[in-house]
Design a protein around this motif. Structure first.
Motif, PDB file in Angstrom:
ATOM      1  N   GLY A   5       0.819  -1.214   0.000  1.00 21.08           N
ATOM      2  CA  GLY A   5       0.000   0.000   0.000  1.00 21.08           C
ATOM      3  C   GLY A   5       0.846   1.254   0.000  1.00 21.08           C
ATOM      4  N   LEU A   6       0.641   2.098  -1.017  1.00 19.87           N
ATOM      5  CA  LEU A   6       1.402   3.337  -1.158  1.00 19.87           C
ATOM      6  C   LEU A   6       0.490   4.560  -1.248  1.00 19.87           C
ATOM      7  N   ALA A   7      -0.745   4.364  -1.722  1.00 24.03           N
ATOM      8  CA  ALA A   7      -1.719   5.457  -1.742  1.00 24.03           C
ATOM      9  C   ALA A   7      -2.084   5.838  -0.314  1.00 24.03           C
ATOM     10  N   ASP A  42      -5.299   6.744  -6.480  1.00 23.92           N
ATOM     11  CA  ASP A  42      -3.876   6.660  -6.826  1.00 23.92           C
ATOM     12  C   ASP A  42      -3.095   7.827  -6.233  1.00 23.92           C
ATOM     13  N   ASP A  43      -3.718   8.549  -5.301  1.00 23.66           N
ATOM     14  CA  ASP A  43      -3.138   9.754  -4.709  1.00 23.66           C
ATOM     15  C   ASP A  43      -2.145   9.380  -3.605  1.00 23.66           C
ATOM     16  N   VAL A  44      -0.924   9.879  -3.703  1.00 25.42           N
ATOM     17  CA  VAL A  44       0.087   9.591  -2.679  1.00 25.42           C
ATOM     18  C   VAL A  44       0.433  10.832  -1.861  1.00 25.42           C
ATOM     19  N   ARG A  45      -0.306  11.912  -2.048  1.00 26.33           N
ATOM     20  CA  ARG A  45      -0.006  13.128  -1.286  1.00 26.33           C
ATOM     21  C   ARG A  45      -0.155  12.874   0.211  1.00 26.33           C
ATOM     22  N   LYS A  66      -2.858   0.867  -7.531  1.00 26.08           N
ATOM     23  CA  LYS A  66      -3.060   2.045  -8.384  1.00 26.08           C
ATOM     24  C   LYS A  66      -1.976   3.109  -8.291  1.00 26.08           C
ATOM     25  N   ALA A  67      -1.228   3.157  -7.191  1.00 21.59           N
ATOM     26  CA  ALA A  67      -0.404   4.332  -6.904  1.00 21.59           C
ATOM     27  C   ALA A  67       1.092   4.164  -7.159  1.00 21.59           C
ATOM     28  N   VAL A 126       0.325  -0.914   4.915  1.00 23.68           N
ATOM     29  CA  VAL A 126       0.233   0.541   5.077  1.00 23.68           C
ATOM     30  C   VAL A 126      -1.105   1.107   4.595  1.00 23.68           C
ATOM     31  N   THR A 127      -1.696   0.493   3.569  1.00 23.80           N
ATOM     32  CA  THR A 127      -2.985   0.948   3.027  1.00 23.80           C
ATOM     33  C   THR A 127      -3.935  -0.250   2.993  1.00 23.80           C
TER      34      THR A 127
END
Length: 423
Positions: free
Chosen positions: A320-322, A328-331, A355-356, A386-387
């Motif tokens: 998980g990175l998003a 797909d937002d990683v902000r 997605k990210a 993480v996500t």
């Protein structure tokens, strides 16, 4: 109605396509020609559940351009939906709002009809009347509330659920000053069956900040209680199940874990802190919300080092990175400080997100990206969740060390060694 949308990010594209679905004609205006081309070919510029299908369905009801004159002169209402990122001191960067205001003002100079301008971007109270209004007046040579309408209409869209939220809002908040603008927006939103609150413009701006600050506070509060529960051997999720049954409190956003990210909560709480300090106030609760949130993801590293004290050259999987599932937002993703900490420990990282990954690779090109979530598990010495993507609930975690930031039940049952951040 004929509507123009300035900015085609998450808020702009969902709002515009949502209005198209309701039967309005929509023109997007954006400085990014790539986004304009994508929209005109029926492709969303961002990933958002259900958006692609709506764009395909409503082809012919919308188009995009880089020309403010075309957008404003062929519409009755313009929504300003550009980003308001944070500056280093936490205050909001208004360059995109200012640019949009100038563009709209220049276009209005060539238009005789009454035109309504609606700020949907999240801006600190006073911005619509103190920044947007004078810029439009200067560039157009016209007077607000007389020659053109001006309003504030904050968005309450959750990324990953933005399409659903557009059509089924909890409430619609509109800050207005003149009756003509109020009647136009009342007509625009008449199809929506939810409470509609009309306020003055500054109050509408503040409602958005107060809402996000309170939700962020609930998350940090849940994490503080979760950290205590972890050391007492108490299941924090059961605690908040009981707490949430109190009708005065509500169970939403009491998901203890590794904190909040995204384009709204961190930015908006920091901006409100900065504004409060400018006014001579010391917002201690809001500062604590941010402090807890910045420390929380690093608890995953602490727990990991209990089981692998030296992380140098150890293969650590990141699932998980998003910043949240279905985007797909990683902000401000919590994966960012976690990966930074792993790199400082000289760990080797293998990561996966449905997605990210492309967006995350722009920040961390040096780490390895897997082709599947199972590959992360198979190739790593330990896995960090993480996500909370749904597909992670179906993986085989048997025999692995798992540090879980999002409470994946299957990992709890199957992992050789399992550590939840707050449970």
């Amino acid at each position: 109605m004929r509507i123009s949308i300035v900015g085609s990010g998450y808020v702009g594209i969902v709002t515009g396509i949502g209005f198209a679905e309701l039967g309005h004609d929509v023109i997007f205006v954006d400085v990014d020609e790539n986004k304009v081309n994508l929209i005109n070919s029926g492709k969303p510029p961002i990933y958002e559940k259900g958006l692609k299908e709506l764009m395909q369905k409503n082809k012919g009801r919308y188009h995009a351009t880089t020309d403010y004159d075309e957008a404003v002169n062929k519409s009755e209402i313009t929504f300003i939906c550009v980003g308001t990122p944070s500056k280093e001191d936490g205050s909001i960067d208004l360059r995109y709002v200012e640019s949009a205001s100038k563009g709209v003002g220049e276009a209005l100079a060539n238009k005789d009809d009454f035109h309504v301008v609606v700020v949907k971007s999240t801006v600190i109270p006073g911005t619509t009347e103190g920044v947007v209004k004078p810029l439009i007046e200067k560039e157009s040579g016209k007077k607000a509330f007389k020659d053109f309408g001006l309003a504030m209409n904050p968005e309450f869209l959750r990324e990953g659920n933005a399409v659903e939220d557009f059509f089924n809002p909890d409430r619609i908040v509109i800050g207005v000053k003149d009756e003509k603008t109020k009647s136009v927006l009342d007509e625009l939103y008449k199809q929506f069956r939810c409470p509609k609150l009309f306020t003055d413009i500054k109050t509408a701006e503040m409602i958005k900040y107060a809402s996000n600050a309170f939700l962020a506070t609930k998350i940090s509060f849940a994490n503080e209680i979760g950290n205590i529960c972890k050391k007492l051997g108490i299941d924090v999720y059961k605690v908040f199940e009981g707490v949430g049954l109190d009708h005065r409190i509500n169970p939403a956003f009491f998901r203890a874990g590794i904190g909040f990210g995204g384009s709204c909560f961190p930015k908006d709480v920091k901006a409100l802190i900065r504004k409060a300090e400018e006014l001579g106030e010391d917002p201690k609760i809001l500062k604590a919300v941010i402090e807890v949130n910045e420390k929380q993801p690093l608890k995953m590293i602490e727990l990991l080092k209990k089981h692998i004290p030296n992380l140098a050259n150890r293969k650590i999987g990141v699932l998980g990175l998003a910043f949240k599932p279905d985007t797909d937002d990683v902000r401000e993703s919590r994966a960012i400080p976690i990966v930074e900490a792993l790199l400082r420990e000289e760990a080797k990282i293998i990561a996966y997100d449905p997605k990210a990954m492309n967006n995350f690779a722009k920040i961390f090109p040096q780490i390895e990206y897997a082709k599947s979530s199972q590959e992360v598990i198979d190739k790593s010495d330990a896995v960090l969740i993480v996500t909370e993507w749904r597909e992670f609930e179906e993986l085989d975690y048997s025999g692995k060390i798992v540090i879980d930031g999002r409470r994946i039940e299957k990992a709890m049952r199957e992992a050789k060694i399992y550590e939840g951040v707050c449970w």
